[in-house]
Design an enzyme around this catalytic site. Structure first.
Site, PDB file in Angstrom:
ATOM      1  N   ALA A 174       9.291  -3.125  18.651  1.00  0.00           N
ATOM      2  CA  ALA A 174       8.132  -3.212  17.768  1.00  0.00           C
ATOM      3  C   ALA A 174       7.487  -4.588  17.842  1.00  0.00           C
ATOM      4  O   ALA A 174       6.259  -4.719  17.752  1.00  0.00           O
ATOM      5  CB  ALA A 174       8.547  -2.885  16.338  1.00  0.00           C
ATOM      6  N   ASP A 186       0.865  -1.187   0.000  1.00  0.00           N
ATOM      7  CA  ASP A 186       0.000   0.000   0.000  1.00  0.00           C
ATOM      8  C   ASP A 186       0.895   1.229   0.000  1.00  0.00           C
ATOM      9  O   ASP A 186       1.452   1.610   1.037  1.00  0.00           O
ATOM     10  CB  ASP A 186      -0.909  -0.029   1.231  1.00  0.00           C
ATOM     11  CG  ASP A 186      -1.820   1.193   1.319  1.00  0.00           C
ATOM     12  OD1 ASP A 186      -1.772   2.053   0.418  1.00  0.00           O
ATOM     13  OD2 ASP A 186      -2.593   1.282   2.297  1.00  0.00           O
ATOM     14  N   HIS A 187       1.034   1.846  -1.170  1.00  0.00           N
ATOM     15  CA  HIS A 187       1.918   3.005  -1.331  1.00  0.00           C
ATOM     16  C   HIS A 187       1.203   4.147  -2.033  1.00  0.00           C
ATOM     17  O   HIS A 187       0.257   3.931  -2.794  1.00  0.00           O
ATOM     18  CB  HIS A 187       3.143   2.626  -2.173  1.00  0.00           C
ATOM     19  CG  HIS A 187       4.291   2.112  -1.373  1.00  0.00           C
ATOM     20  ND1 HIS A 187       5.525   2.713  -1.354  1.00  0.00           N
ATOM     21  CD2 HIS A 187       4.382   1.051  -0.537  1.00  0.00           C
ATOM     22  CE1 HIS A 187       6.340   2.038  -0.561  1.00  0.00           C
ATOM     23  NE2 HIS A 187       5.665   1.017  -0.050  1.00  0.00           N
ATOM     24  N   ASN A 220       5.394   8.031   1.659  1.00  0.00           N
ATOM     25  CA  ASN A 220       3.973   7.977   1.343  1.00  0.00           C
ATOM     26  C   ASN A 220       3.122   8.909   2.193  1.00  0.00           C
ATOM     27  O   ASN A 220       2.077   9.384   1.739  1.00  0.00           O
ATOM     28  CB  ASN A 220       3.458   6.546   1.553  1.00  0.00           C
ATOM     29  CG  ASN A 220       4.178   5.550   0.688  1.00  0.00           C
ATOM     30  OD1 ASN A 220       4.209   5.687  -0.527  1.00  0.00           O
ATOM     31  ND2 ASN A 220       4.769   4.530   1.316  1.00  0.00           N
ATOM     32  N   THR A 225       3.728   1.691  11.006  1.00  0.00           N
ATOM     33  CA  THR A 225       3.909   3.127  11.263  1.00  0.00           C
ATOM     34  C   THR A 225       4.298   3.905  10.023  1.00  0.00           C
ATOM     35  O   THR A 225       4.389   5.128  10.075  1.00  0.00           O
ATOM     36  CB  THR A 225       4.962   3.345  12.361  1.00  0.00           C
ATOM     37  OG1 THR A 225       6.198   2.743  11.952  1.00  0.00           O
ATOM     38  CG2 THR A 225       4.508   2.736  13.681  1.00  0.00           C
ATOM     39  N   GLY A 226       4.547   3.217   8.900  1.00  0.00           N
ATOM     40  CA  GLY A 226       4.667   3.903   7.622  1.00  0.00           C
ATOM     41  C   GLY A 226       6.019   4.497   7.314  1.00  0.00           C
ATOM     42  O   GLY A 226       6.994   4.360   8.064  1.00  0.00           O
ATOM     43  N   GLU A 227       6.049   5.183   6.170  1.00  0.00           N
ATOM     44  CA  GLU A 227       7.251   5.860   5.685  1.00  0.00           C
ATOM     45  C   GLU A 227       6.892   7.280   5.250  1.00  0.00           C
ATOM     46  O   GLU A 227       5.807   7.516   4.719  1.00  0.00           O
ATOM     47  CB  GLU A 227       7.857   5.126   4.472  1.00  0.00           C
ATOM     48  CG  GLU A 227       8.172   3.669   4.707  1.00  0.00           C
ATOM     49  CD  GLU A 227       7.031   2.754   4.275  1.00  0.00           C
ATOM     50  OE1 GLU A 227       6.086   3.235   3.615  1.00  0.00           O
ATOM     51  OE2 GLU A 227       7.088   1.562   4.606  1.00  0.00           O
TER      52      GLU A 227
END
Length: 320
Positions: free
Chosen positions: A176, A37-38, A109, A104-106
């Protein structure tokens, strides 16, 4: 018993190709599907990034395999209440075969709306609150929430599955892993590390699934496969937290100038040596992963599926 899945790379392929790969994966004997998912690809050479929720809806109509997001960041780019609606609808469309992988994403994005990219500790706080909101909404009750990071006002999900989709938490270190054990229905990590899984289990993860995966580049010419990885996915060899903090594909391209073909040969399975492929995938089964996903880098997707159908998957399932 470990389930073997195919990982659909939204950064490298458009919707039509992803649907074709999903059908080919099912025909080749893979058990499950995952999809990234990006908003952006990691670099311009990859060149794609379709909206994952539209693709999942289409996947539900072309194959019957379970689908997991690896992974969605439900905290910045889209509000948790909207992510909950998307996940619930995906679960309905797939007949309950959707699993919601979150992390927690990047910055790559999540900074696109101009929000400040939070520090790691704050991102974990936001993720925990987001998961709580989504679980409340999955009950079908009307909720109002005023928390530290999010507000929800009189929200209710009317379209939802009989059972809420499980929420798997992504993590890459001991802290994590423990976080995932405490709040997650499962754990996602890309490293076949038994100690990391132990941390997850100790923190509440006993009996919960562990999910991971790897990228390979199948091809009859190993040197050409290495060059394909160097062109398309050199970011896999970047160290530390660069993957979380670099904001644009061009920044990744600059950092990846440091990645050499020798680094790729050392780190990524390239070529058609069945022993190398089996060993790399089996490392996850040996570490007691419940699901392991493999992604083929580059254009020769059907060659990969034929190779895995005929040689790799039978070996994995026979433990030979």
């Amino acid at each position: 018993m470990t389930a073997y899945g195919y990982f659909l790379a939204s950064e490298e392929f458009g919707p039509a190709d992803l649907l074709a790969q999903a059908k080919a994966a099912e025909e080749a004997g893979f058990d499950v599907l995952a999809i990234s998912d990006h908003y952006h690809p990691w670099n311009d050479e990859q060149g794609e990034s379709p909206f994952v929720w539209s693709v999942i809806g289409a996947l539900s109509q072309v194959c019957s395999l379970p689908v997991t997001t690896l992974v969605t960041c439900p905290t910045v780019r889209m509000h948790p209440a909207l992510n909950a609606q998307a996940a619930a609808t995906s679960a309905v469309l797939t007949g309950g075969r959707f699993r919601f992988g979150v992390g927690t994403g990047e910055a790559l994005n999540e900074h696109v709306l101009g929000d400040v990219w939070p520090a790691a500790d704050l991102r974990l706080e936001m993720l925990e609150e987001a998961v709580d909101i989504m679980r409340q909404l999955f009950t079908g009750k009307q909720i109002t929430h005023r928390g530290q990071h999010y507000t929800v006002e009189n929200a209710r999900l009317y379209t939802r599955p009989d059972e809420p989709p499980p929420i798997y938490i992504s993590g890459f270190g001991p802290r994590a892993a423990a976080f995932a054990g405490r709040i997650g229905d499962g754990f996602i990590t890309m490293i076949p590390d038994g100690e990391l899984i132990g941390e997850f289990r100790k923190a509440g993860g006993v009996g919960k699934p562990v999910v991971g995966g790897l990228k390979v580049c199948w091809g009859t010419d190993r040197d050409r496969a290495v060059k394909t990885v160097r062109r398309l996915w050199p970011n896999m060899c970047l160290p530390g937290e660069l993957g979380q903090i670099l904001p644009t594909p061009s920044h990744f391209e600059q950092a990846c100038e440091l990645v050499t073909e020798d680094m790729i040969r050392d780190d990524i399975v390239c070529g058609d040596d069945v022993e190398e492929h089996v060993k790399a995938v089996r490392a996850y089964a040996d570490a007691e992963f419940d699901e392991v996903y493999v992604n083929q880098i580059g254009p020769d997707q059907q060659g990969f599926f034929d190779f895995y159908r005929d040689t790799v998957l039978p070996r994995l399932r026979s433990n030979a």
